[in-house]
Design a protein around this motif. Structure first.
Motif, PDB file in Angstrom:
ATOM      1  N   ALA A   1       0.619  -1.512  -0.450  1.00 36.65           N
ATOM      2  CA  ALA A   1       0.208   0.021  -0.223  1.00 36.65           C
ATOM      3  C   ALA A   1       0.401   0.661   0.006  1.00 36.65           C
ATOM      4  O   ALA A   1       0.688   2.568  -0.725  1.00 36.65           O
ATOM      5  CB  ALA A   1      -1.074   0.126   0.873  1.00 36.65           C
ATOM      6  N   THR A   2       1.811   1.801   1.165  1.00 34.65           N
ATOM      7  CA  THR A   2       2.533   2.390   0.621  1.00 34.65           C
ATOM      8  C   THR A   2       3.349   2.227  -0.474  1.00 34.65           C
ATOM      9  O   THR A   2       4.046   4.110  -1.109  1.00 34.65           O
ATOM     10  CB  THR A   2       3.635   2.492   2.582  1.00 34.65           C
ATOM     11  OG1 THR A   2       4.454   1.005   2.067  1.00 34.65           O
ATOM     12  CG2 THR A   2       3.159   2.487   2.985  1.00 34.65           C
TER      13      THR A   2
ATOM     14  N   ASN B   1       0.768   3.842  -2.580  1.00 32.83           N
ATOM     15  CA  ASN B   1       0.636   5.396  -2.324  1.00 32.83           C
ATOM     16  C   ASN B   1       1.537   6.765  -2.079  1.00 32.83           C
ATOM     17  O   ASN B   1       1.286   7.734  -2.825  1.00 32.83           O
ATOM     18  CB  ASN B   1      -0.266   5.248  -0.554  1.00 32.83           C
ATOM     19  CG  ASN B   1      -1.232   4.704  -0.476  1.00 32.83           C
ATOM     20  OD1 ASN B   1      -2.139   3.927  -1.366  1.00 32.83           O
ATOM     21  ND2 ASN B   1      -1.363   4.122   0.907  1.00 32.83           N
TER      22      ASN B   1
ATOM     23  N   ALA C   1      -3.825   7.902   1.187  1.00 34.11           N
ATOM     24  CA  ALA C   1      -4.268   6.375   0.845  1.00 34.11           C
ATOM     25  C   ALA C   1      -4.321   6.791  -1.034  1.00 34.11           C
ATOM     26  O   ALA C   1      -4.902   8.105  -1.499  1.00 34.11           O
ATOM     27  CB  ALA C   1      -5.760   6.165   1.150  1.00 34.11           C
TER      28      ALA C   1
END
Lengths: 347, 347
Positions: free
Chosen positions: A307-308, A311, A334
């Protein structure tokens, strides 16, 4: 952004595949599009990433082992790079991306704050990014967020700070198999000692996180002291992948301390073991005002890592050129979420 | 930074004076230096700021009411601006700073995310900043941190986010007198209703925080619903400034909701009242993974407000030019702390 961000995935190992899966899911938002994939593994080259994901659909994106040719051909906006934890072995890949005019967001732990361990390589990468007008950033949940940039942000409301103590407790039993193996779940104390003696055991990135926090606060560390100890299980723990008997190793307790003016000013304590009862991410700032920040249950690393990376894409695209770290870019948030999707369910 | 950052304080009301006090304390680090102060209050003009602080020492910095002349003369690196909560009444001050070539960090709540409420003024300020090569940013603990940029950063480890809920509970009884008065401590329900009817009661900045979170996530709000209710005290509470009887108003519960695709996707709930038992800042992200972030005890606002202003100085100095918000600059972190001081005590 009017057009979707065109993404190439560089490295389709376990993290790369998990990242791919989420990039493909996010295509419905119209904000991102997977256009290529790179890996050197002969078992993967030439295959559609849909096949590698095992979800039975064709994506039209086929894994190539010709990184330079593919990037020159596709000219993606950004490369998501997940090939190694170590900078030395893959800095050429970053340079190649820069020369192709591509921004890079990398999971390479040593790239999260590379200036201390690799000063010359950092400079080389920075210059390559600058001269090609692209941004190169290493990030992830840890290093890159939980024990460094989030900890720094916890100090942002303080008129003074004298110490900062960061703790991360991970229940490795909930994580993917490679992580459980990495922390030594189920091995003996003797085996732990033997692995430790190789110097290649433990979490990668604690040193980088410590240096990022010190740098962000403008503190010059006089001494750095690192320790790696086993967490011994007091009971039988069975995960999907391992069985840990009482008295054997459940995982690691890896910690690091940085000294300023004769005192431990920054301490990072990371426990990753199967059977951890109270996973948490906690930042304690000794300051004015004092800050006690907690993420109860902890940040689930398998998902948070990819996710990082995803994002960070819009931050890398809009940042000025150069080698950057997560403390140099705006606070990560996000990107391309369900409520932005054209066909979101009403659930 | 080789030389100290040269700072002018614009506005020496309660927040300005508190800020000044901390800037002066930080001078021992060699990283910052107070060079001027501006205010229009005849009771303050011509006085040494040491006298205004009541600490019995002379600083050599005398309050001037000639903003333009002082800035042209001193050419400070940054102006700390604390004159108003509202943008309309003071945008000329920001333009004046920009034209003098000064970066600005302002506590103006409406400046924390001005694009929705003041689109034209935002554009004017942005262009003035751009054409003079300076950065102008509005920030503070709330708005500017607790209910917006920190909340956004909590989503940074999520592969998907469908909702975000932010709560801030402040024990107003521990805060300075103006804040206790502002939340209506001790007034009757009828008086609360009357004040609410003026439209000038409640917290300033909740709307800005909501819009910043939505903007950061790329969510377009279909509807915004704001509510302001009294918190009625269930017991007698005595603070240093007010006595609140049972049944009278202890403070405010101010909340706002933003709707996307027919559902309340972002909610911000702010309770500020005397006698609050469990102050906290909490961010709940409904997503993958879910995130439950808490600052136990809450972030003490009086100190945190001025801290965020001072801590934003280095970010404003190194940012590209233009009007910025706290979500556009790198994560704020403490600046010029004790361990960087040349003469730090060994305590």
């Amino acid at each position: 952004m009017d057009n979707p961000v065109r993404v190439v995935q560089y490295g389709v190992g376990p993290i790369g595949l998990a990242t791919l899966r989420h990039v493909l899911r996010k295509e419905e938002t119209g904000l991102v599009k997977l256009v290529g994939a790179i890996d050197v593994d002969p078992a993967k080259v030439g295959k559609d990433v849909g096949e590698l994901l095992g979800d039975g659909r064709s994506t039209g994106v086929v894994v190539s082992d010709d990184a330079r040719g593919l990037l020159a051909d596709l000219k993606p906006d950004v490369v998501l790079h997940t090939t190694s934890s170590f900078l030395g072995s893959m800095s050429d890949q970053l340079i190649l991306c820069a020369e192709a005019g591509c921004n890079v967001v990398s999971s390479t732990e040593e790239l999260s704050f590379p200036y201390d361990r690799h000063p010359d390589l950092s400079q080389t990468i920075h210059e390559a990014a600058l001269s090609n007008g692209v941004t190169i950033v290493g990030t992830g949940v840890n290093p890159g967020y939980a024990m460094d940039s989030l900890a720094l942000m916890a100090t942002g409301v303080c008129a003074d700070v004298t110490e900062i103590h960061v703790q991360r407790i991970v229940d490795a039993g909930l994580r993917r198999r490679p992580l459980q193996a990495k922390v030594g779940a189920g091995i003996t104390s003797e085996e732990f000692a033997a692995r430790k003696a190789t110097g290649k055991f433990g979490h990668i990135g604690l040193h980088e996180s410590l240096l990022m926090v010190a740098s962000g606060l403008g503190w010059v560390l006089e001494a750095v002291d690192e320790s790696l100890e086993p967490v011994i299980s007091d009971r039988r723990v069975v995960t999907d992948h391992f069985t840990v008997e009482p008295g054997s190793v459940a995982g690691i307790h890896h910690s690091i301390r940085g000294t300023v003016r004769g005192k431990d000013r920054i301490t990072l304590s990371l426990q990753m073991y199967v059977g951890a009862q109270e996973p948490v991410d906690a930042v304690q700032v000794v300051g004015d005002p004092p800050i006690n920040m907690r993420v109860d249950g902890g940040i689930f690393g398998d998902t948070a890592t990819l996710a990082t990376l995803i994002n960070t894409i819009p931050l890398a695209l809009t940042s000025e050129a150069g080698l950057k770290t997560s403390k140099d870019l705006p606070p990560v948030r996000a990107f391309a979420t369900s409520p932005t999707a054209a066909q979101m369910s009403t659930a």
